[in-house]
Motif scaffolding. Structure first.
Motif, PDB file in Angstrom:
ATOM      1  N   SER A  20       0.768  -1.090  -0.015  1.00  0.00           N
ATOM      2  CA  SER A  20      -0.086  -0.163  -0.095  1.00  0.00           C
ATOM      3  C   SER A  20       0.906   1.147  -0.077  1.00  0.00           C
ATOM      4  O   SER A  20       0.584   2.615  -0.808  1.00  0.00           O
ATOM      5  N   ASP A  24       0.887   3.776  -2.951  1.00  0.00           N
ATOM      6  CA  ASP A  24       0.417   5.227  -2.585  1.00  0.00           C
ATOM      7  C   ASP A  24       1.406   6.314  -3.114  1.00  0.00           C
ATOM      8  O   ASP A  24       1.297   7.477  -3.060  1.00  0.00           O
ATOM      9  N   ASP A  25       2.959   5.912  -3.107  1.00  0.00           N
ATOM     10  CA  ASP A  25       3.912   6.928  -3.052  1.00  0.00           C
ATOM     11  C   ASP A  25       4.731   6.462  -4.274  1.00  0.00           C
ATOM     12  O   ASP A  25       5.834   5.634  -4.289  1.00  0.00           O
TER      13      ASP A  25
END
Length: 131
Positions: A20, A24-25
């Motif tokens: 995750s 997300d990054d």
């Protein structure tokens, strides 16, 4: 987002957290690829002696996925117990000591295995103390 969980493997919660964070990054994902430049298979053995593997595509995409079926080609394969994986990621075990004691087995490029350690430790969701 595909789920990396596997019943009976405690370390999969950390793998999902890591996935995750990488999903997300984008800058962290790119940094991980630049740092590792390798495709890695992580094989864990749980307390019931069952094994399961995950694939870290860190040559170009920075993706992590569960392996179902034949494993893809990898630069390095890491094999350890689920318990030792948790200790490694939580910074409670030294990877060199795990390797020297036979608790961490490495097939393939040992230098790539060293590069992946920092990425695995990034999966620790606990806040880091700042001194």
């Amino acid at each position: 987002m595909s789920d990396l969980s596997e019943p009976g493997f405690e370390g999969t919660e950390l793998l999902n957290f890591m996935k995750s964070v990488l999903d997300d990054d984008e800058s962290l994902r790119k940094k991980s690829v630049q740092q590792a430049k390798a495709n890695v298979i992580l094989t864990l053995k749980n307390k019931d002696k069952k094994t399961k593997s995950w694939f870290f595509e860190f040559k170009s995409t920075g993706e992590v996925q569960k392996i179902d079926g034949a494993p893809p080609k990898a630069d390095v394969t890491l094999m350890m117990s689920d318990v030792d994986f948790l200790k490694l990621v939580n910074d409670e075990a030294n990877p060199q000591k795990l390797y020297m004691s036979g608790k961490l087995k490495v097939k393939g490029n040992l230098m790539k295995a060293v590069a992946i350690e920092k990425i695995l430790r990034a999966a620790d969701p606990r806040p880091k103390a700042k001194l």
